[in-house]
Design a protein around this motif. Structure first.
Motif, mmCIF file in Angstrom:
data_model
loop_
_atom_site.group_PDB
_atom_site.id
_atom_site.type_symbol
_atom_site.label_atom_id
_atom_site.label_comp_id
_atom_site.label_asym_id
_atom_site.label_seq_id
_atom_site.Cartn_x
_atom_site.Cartn_y
_atom_site.Cartn_z
ATOM 1 N N GLU A 12 53.480 44.662 49.939
ATOM 2 C CA GLU A 12 52.040 45.051 49.831
ATOM 3 C C GLU A 12 52.148 46.388 50.460
ATOM 4 O O GLU A 12 51.817 46.595 51.873
ATOM 5 C CB GLU A 12 51.193 44.158 50.483
ATOM 6 C CG GLU A 12 51.047 42.955 49.793
ATOM 7 C CD GLU A 12 49.925 41.954 50.409
ATOM 8 O OE1 GLU A 12 49.107 42.326 51.306
ATOM 9 O OE2 GLU A 12 50.175 40.775 50.248
ATOM 10 N N ASN A 51 56.824 41.414 46.162
ATOM 11 C CA ASN A 51 55.668 40.720 47.047
ATOM 12 C C ASN A 51 55.306 41.827 48.156
ATOM 13 O O ASN A 51 54.559 41.429 49.100
ATOM 14 C CB ASN A 51 56.032 39.365 47.667
ATOM 15 C CG ASN A 51 57.342 39.482 48.575
ATOM 16 O OD1 ASN A 51 57.951 40.391 48.541
ATOM 17 N ND2 ASN A 51 57.691 38.455 48.942
ATOM 18 N N GLN A 74 52.022 38.146 45.408
ATOM 19 C CA GLN A 74 51.827 38.503 46.944
ATOM 20 C C GLN A 74 51.201 37.887 47.770
ATOM 21 O O GLN A 74 50.993 37.860 49.072
ATOM 22 C CB GLN A 74 50.969 40.114 46.641
ATOM 23 C CG GLN A 74 51.901 41.120 46.254
ATOM 24 C CD GLN A 74 51.208 42.377 46.150
ATOM 25 O OE1 GLN A 74 49.906 42.612 45.736
ATOM 26 N NE2 GLN A 74 51.886 43.575 46.017
ATOM 27 N N LYS A 75 49.881 37.261 47.185
ATOM 28 C CA LYS A 75 49.115 36.501 48.160
ATOM 29 C C LYS A 75 49.131 34.842 48.241
ATOM 30 O O LYS A 75 48.473 34.522 48.830
ATOM 31 C CB LYS A 75 47.450 37.022 47.429
ATOM 32 C CG LYS A 75 47.190 38.266 47.577
ATOM 33 C CD LYS A 75 47.053 38.734 48.964
ATOM 34 C CE LYS A 75 46.682 39.851 49.043
ATOM 35 N NZ LYS A 75 46.559 40.488 50.480
ATOM 36 N N TYR A 129 50.040 39.692 41.303
ATOM 37 C CA TYR A 129 49.073 39.719 42.827
ATOM 38 C C TYR A 129 49.064 38.035 43.350
ATOM 39 O O TYR A 129 49.228 38.082 44.609
ATOM 40 C CB TYR A 129 47.563 39.851 42.010
ATOM 41 C CG TYR A 129 46.463 39.519 43.198
ATOM 42 C CD1 TYR A 129 46.552 40.799 44.284
ATOM 43 C CD2 TYR A 129 45.674 38.599 43.380
ATOM 44 C CE1 TYR A 129 45.554 40.699 45.212
ATOM 45 C CE2 TYR A 129 44.721 38.712 44.384
ATOM 46 C CZ TYR A 129 44.523 39.593 45.218
ATOM 47 O OH TYR A 129 43.692 39.704 46.311
ATOM 48 N N PHE A 135 46.165 44.367 42.404
ATOM 49 C CA PHE A 135 44.727 43.757 42.342
ATOM 50 C C PHE A 135 44.231 45.085 41.676
ATOM 51 O O PHE A 135 43.312 44.739 40.754
ATOM 52 C CB PHE A 135 44.156 43.668 43.674
ATOM 53 C CG PHE A 135 42.829 43.234 43.430
ATOM 54 C CD1 PHE A 135 42.604 41.916 43.090
ATOM 55 C CD2 PHE A 135 41.797 44.152 43.620
ATOM 56 C CE1 PHE A 135 40.853 41.457 43.074
ATOM 57 C CE2 PHE A 135 40.354 44.095 43.465
ATOM 58 C CZ PHE A 135 40.158 42.547 43.354
ATOM 59 N N THR A 143 42.246 44.637 37.859
ATOM 60 C CA THR A 143 41.002 45.095 37.551
ATOM 61 C C THR A 143 40.925 46.150 36.480
ATOM 62 O O THR A 143 40.096 46.028 35.790
ATOM 63 C CB THR A 143 40.490 45.745 39.059
ATOM 64 O OG1 THR A 143 40.559 44.708 40.159
ATOM 65 C CG2 THR A 143 39.001 46.197 38.766
ATOM 66 N N ASN A 173 46.491 47.086 51.529
ATOM 67 C CA ASN A 173 45.941 45.940 51.823
ATOM 68 C C ASN A 173 44.644 45.990 52.212
ATOM 69 O O ASN A 173 44.109 45.853 53.329
ATOM 70 C CB ASN A 173 46.600 45.027 52.454
ATOM 71 C CG ASN A 173 46.170 43.550 52.340
ATOM 72 O OD1 ASN A 173 45.307 43.199 51.773
ATOM 73 N ND2 ASN A 173 46.752 42.393 52.963
ATOM 74 N N GLY A 216 41.806 43.050 52.893
ATOM 75 C CA GLY A 216 42.401 41.753 52.945
ATOM 76 C C GLY A 216 42.710 41.253 51.702
ATOM 77 O O GLY A 216 43.565 40.447 51.646
ATOM 78 N N PHE A 217 42.518 42.133 50.504
ATOM 79 C CA PHE A 217 42.850 41.429 49.255
ATOM 80 C C PHE A 217 42.987 42.472 48.101
ATOM 81 O O PHE A 217 43.685 42.255 47.145
ATOM 82 C CB PHE A 217 41.580 40.618 48.652
ATOM 83 C CG PHE A 217 40.204 41.335 48.406
ATOM 84 C CD1 PHE A 217 40.180 41.444 47.142
ATOM 85 C CD2 PHE A 217 39.371 41.329 49.345
ATOM 86 C CE1 PHE A 217 39.068 42.236 46.707
ATOM 87 C CE2 PHE A 217 38.121 42.390 48.780
ATOM 88 C CZ PHE A 217 37.874 42.430 47.937
ATOM 89 N N ILE A 218 42.514 43.594 48.341
ATOM 90 C CA ILE A 218 42.819 44.930 47.415
ATOM 91 C C ILE A 218 44.377 45.360 47.744
ATOM 92 O O ILE A 218 44.426 46.214 48.634
ATOM 93 C CB ILE A 218 41.724 45.724 47.471
ATOM 94 C CG1 ILE A 218 40.460 45.186 47.007
ATOM 95 C CG2 ILE A 218 42.040 47.066 46.325
ATOM 96 C CD1 ILE A 218 39.282 46.342 47.315
ATOM 97 N N THR A 219 45.178 45.089 46.618
ATOM 98 C CA THR A 219 46.531 45.533 46.713
ATOM 99 C C THR A 219 46.688 46.500 45.413
ATOM 100 O O THR A 219 45.816 46.474 44.401
ATOM 101 C CB THR A 219 47.498 44.473 46.870
ATOM 102 O OG1 THR A 219 47.231 43.690 45.466
ATOM 103 C CG2 THR A 219 47.348 43.698 47.873
#
Length: 141
Positions: free
Chosen positions: A107, A105, A87-88, A84, A119, A123, A110, A113-116
């Motif tokens: 994606e 990297n 990527q970010k 993650y 990610f 979680t 997305n 703007g943050f859930i890839t």
């Protein structure tokens, strides 16, 4: 609710999370045809067995499975976090470039703007770790 019931619920939730994560990764690769990168494969290698191990443990009420699941989940969590960040965080990808196939990297999704995909894996591993830690071992006197 007694302690055995709460342990059973945490074990069951861990299993459900691992099954959803496994099916989600299969959906992205087999239906959406996203090609997994090297780090995705490492995360899969650690998540897929958890679906089987936690499933067996759930139906057998085997709370000792925690000692097998936690190390796998922590390693998977670490790989997901690294993926993650790759990527970010600009410049982070230069630490370990992927050499085969899809760059790590990339994606594919997305959301917000943050859930890839890493990610989502992060979680899932986080939830499994939390549920495993909530399964308290009996205190030795």
């Amino acid at each position: 609710m007694n302690k055995t019931n709460s342990k059973q619920i945490f074990l069951y939730f861990s299993w459900i999370v691992s099954v959803i994560a496994t099916l989600g990764s299969l959906y992205f690769s087999e239906i959406r045809e996203f090609i997994p990168c090297e780090l995705c494969w490492y995360q899969r290698i650690l998540m897929y067995p958890l679906a089987l191990i936690l499933g067996i443990a759930t139906f057998n009420s085997d709370f000792t499975v925690k000692k097998y699941v936690l190390p796998m989940a922590v390693i998977g969590w670490s790989i997901s976090l690294f993926h993650y960040l790759e990527q970010k965080v600009p410049g982070f990808a230069a630490i370990k470039p992927c050499t085969n196939g899809v760059p790590c990297n990339t994606e594919y999704i997305n959301w917000f703007g943050f859930i890839t995909i890493p990610f989502l894996a992060l979680t899932a591993f986080t939830l499994i770790i939390i549920f495993m830690l909530l399964i308290r071992s009996p205190k030795v006197k």
